[in-house]
Design an enzyme around this catalytic site. Structure first.
Site, PDB file in Angstrom:
ATOM      1  N   ILE A 146      -4.559   4.139   2.335  1.00 19.88           N
ATOM      2  CA  ILE A 146      -4.059   5.403   2.859  1.00 19.88           C
ATOM      3  C   ILE A 146      -3.515   6.289   1.740  1.00 19.88           C
ATOM      4  O   ILE A 146      -3.406   7.503   1.888  1.00 19.88           O
ATOM      5  CB  ILE A 146      -2.964   5.146   3.932  1.00 19.88           C
ATOM      6  CG1 ILE A 146      -2.830   6.362   4.848  1.00 19.88           C
ATOM      7  CG2 ILE A 146      -1.637   4.799   3.286  1.00 19.88           C
ATOM      8  CD1 ILE A 146      -4.079   6.653   5.662  1.00 19.88           C
ATOM      9  N   ASP A 147      -3.188   5.661   0.584  1.00 18.77           N
ATOM     10  CA  ASP A 147      -2.638   6.430  -0.532  1.00 18.77           C
ATOM     11  C   ASP A 147      -3.703   7.220  -1.288  1.00 18.77           C
ATOM     12  O   ASP A 147      -3.375   7.987  -2.185  1.00 18.77           O
ATOM     13  CB  ASP A 147      -1.924   5.500  -1.513  1.00 18.77           C
ATOM     14  CG  ASP A 147      -0.646   4.917  -0.934  1.00 18.77           C
ATOM     15  OD1 ASP A 147      -0.179   5.443   0.099  1.00 18.77           O
ATOM     16  OD2 ASP A 147      -0.112   3.947  -1.503  1.00 18.77           O
ATOM     17  N   MET A 179       4.235   8.262   2.668  1.00 19.65           N
ATOM     18  CA  MET A 179       3.677   7.138   1.924  1.00 19.65           C
ATOM     19  C   MET A 179       3.092   7.608   0.594  1.00 19.65           C
ATOM     20  O   MET A 179       2.644   8.742   0.457  1.00 19.65           O
ATOM     21  CB  MET A 179       2.606   6.443   2.752  1.00 19.65           C
ATOM     22  CG  MET A 179       3.174   5.675   3.934  1.00 19.65           C
ATOM     23  SD  MET A 179       1.895   4.781   4.833  1.00 19.65           S
ATOM     24  CE  MET A 179       2.920   3.776   5.919  1.00 19.65           C
ATOM     25  N   GLU A 205       7.214   8.011  -1.309  1.00 19.35           N
ATOM     26  CA  GLU A 205       8.091   6.843  -1.334  1.00 19.35           C
ATOM     27  C   GLU A 205       8.251   6.238  -2.726  1.00 19.35           C
ATOM     28  O   GLU A 205       9.261   5.592  -3.013  1.00 19.35           O
ATOM     29  CB  GLU A 205       7.562   5.771  -0.380  1.00 19.35           C
ATOM     30  CG  GLU A 205       6.170   5.269  -0.724  1.00 19.35           C
ATOM     31  CD  GLU A 205       5.662   4.225   0.250  1.00 19.35           C
ATOM     32  OE1 GLU A 205       6.492   3.661   0.994  1.00 19.35           O
ATOM     33  OE2 GLU A 205       4.435   3.971   0.270  1.00 19.35           O
ATOM     34  N   TYR A 224       4.984   4.356   9.424  1.00 17.27           N
ATOM     35  CA  TYR A 224       3.625   4.013   9.835  1.00 17.27           C
ATOM     36  C   TYR A 224       3.034   4.972  10.857  1.00 17.27           C
ATOM     37  O   TYR A 224       1.836   4.907  11.135  1.00 17.27           O
ATOM     38  CB  TYR A 224       3.603   2.592  10.388  1.00 17.27           C
ATOM     39  CG  TYR A 224       3.802   1.553   9.314  1.00 17.27           C
ATOM     40  CD1 TYR A 224       2.740   1.138   8.520  1.00 17.27           C
ATOM     41  CD2 TYR A 224       5.059   1.009   9.069  1.00 17.27           C
ATOM     42  CE1 TYR A 224       2.912   0.197   7.523  1.00 17.27           C
ATOM     43  CE2 TYR A 224       5.248   0.067   8.072  1.00 17.27           C
ATOM     44  CZ  TYR A 224       4.175  -0.338   7.301  1.00 17.27           C
ATOM     45  OH  TYR A 224       4.359  -1.260   6.308  1.00 17.27           O
ATOM     46  N   ARG A 280       0.035   6.822   9.383  1.00 17.86           N
ATOM     47  CA  ARG A 280      -1.267   6.197   9.188  1.00 17.86           C
ATOM     48  C   ARG A 280      -1.786   5.459  10.428  1.00 17.86           C
ATOM     49  O   ARG A 280      -2.877   4.891  10.394  1.00 17.86           O
ATOM     50  CB  ARG A 280      -1.216   5.222   8.013  1.00 17.86           C
ATOM     51  CG  ARG A 280      -0.513   3.908   8.282  1.00 17.86           C
ATOM     52  CD  ARG A 280      -0.637   2.996   7.073  1.00 17.86           C
ATOM     53  NE  ARG A 280      -0.223   1.647   7.365  1.00 17.86           N
ATOM     54  CZ  ARG A 280      -0.173   0.670   6.455  1.00 17.86           C
ATOM     55  NH1 ARG A 280      -0.512   0.941   5.210  1.00 17.86           N
ATOM     56  NH2 ARG A 280       0.210  -0.530   6.786  1.00 17.86           N
TER      57      ARG A 280
END
Length: 263
Positions: free
Chosen positions: A16-17, A61, A117, A169, A172
């Site tokens: 997801i990054d 994130m 983060e 979360y 995502r």
């Protein structure tokens, strides 16, 4: 292959990054950026409802790469300060983020902060501990910025109402949007095409807007990538937020073969 089995191994990069090297983007990234807009809008609403010194902070994130935070900032256009791991966090002084934030609050009565983060390790330090997944534990940058903003305003005998939002979360875990759904279909189809063509040990991805097959060893060798702190993406963020640029002038070593071309 060593056992002589008629089996093909095909991979599809997942993070997801968005920090897998070479590929334009990982699947789910656009959906995550879209979901982050809900948190940013909520932070702005909280800040506006607490005039004259309302501040909303959103932590997104991004352990070692600030792609989600940067793209969410650009998509929103309501963010006054964006902090990412690739760019040093400077609190006070000519290039300090806190003086900039106070100036924005004086101009419009409120401000919105987006922080990845993994940002702020040069201020909070690097932890030697790891979590259950083996990942390095990250310092609590969101809570730290909330206290830093409150304390900075107090130096001027001003009271800042700071609201901190950590969507975690929920960013995502949303259903894929139309763009990601189409992208996943293309990835799956081309993974099958590669396997049926006799390839193995490859990963499929979008490179320069073309679907390609990449050797897995080459792909992981330079991943995870970082966002280029001197690239166009970060320059666009700076233009939107008007925050000081804390990137040093000397040439930055590349952290990924395709980094400069991507961002």
């Amino acid at each position: 292959m060593e056992r002589g089995l008629n089996v093909a191994v095909a991979g599809i990069p997942k993070t997801i990054d968005n920090d897998v090297d070479y590929i334009d983007q990982s699947f789910g990234f656009q959906s995550a950026v879209e979901a982050a807009q809900v948190a940013i809008r909520s932070a702005k609403t909280e800040a506006v409802c607490n005039l004259p010194n309302g501040v909303g902070i959103v932590k997104l994130m991004g352990r070692s790469a600030g792609f989600i935070a940067a793209h969410a900032t650009m998509a929103s256009s309501d963010v006054d300060l964006c902090l990412i791991p690739e760019v040093p966090v400077v609190l006070e002084g000519p290039n300090g983020c806190l003086p900039h934030l106070r100036k924005r609050v004086q101009q419009q009565g409120y401000a919105v902060i987006v922080v990845a983060e993994g940002a702020g390790e040069e201020v909070l330090g690097t932890s030697a501990e790891t979590d259950a997944s083996g990942n390095k534990k990250l310092p609590p940058i969101g809570e730290f910025m909330k206290k830093a903003v409150t304390d900075y305003f107090a130096k001027f005998d001003e009271v800042a109402t700071v609201k901190y939002i950590d969507p975690s979360y929920t960013v995502r875990s949303v259903p894929a949007n139309a763009a990601d759904s189409l992208y996943c279909m293309q990835l799956a189809q081309n993974a099958c095409h590669g396997a049926m063509a006799g390839f193995t040990g490859f990963s499929v991805g979008l490179c320069n807007n073309k679907m390609v097959w990449l050797p897995i060893p080459e792909l992981v060798a330079t991943s995870p990538r970082s966002m280029n702190a001197r690239g166009r993406t970060w320059e666009r963020v700076l233009a939107l937020t008007r925050q000081p640029n804390t990137v040093e002038n000397e040439k930055e070593p590349e952290k990924g073969a395709a980094q400069v071309a991507k961002v």
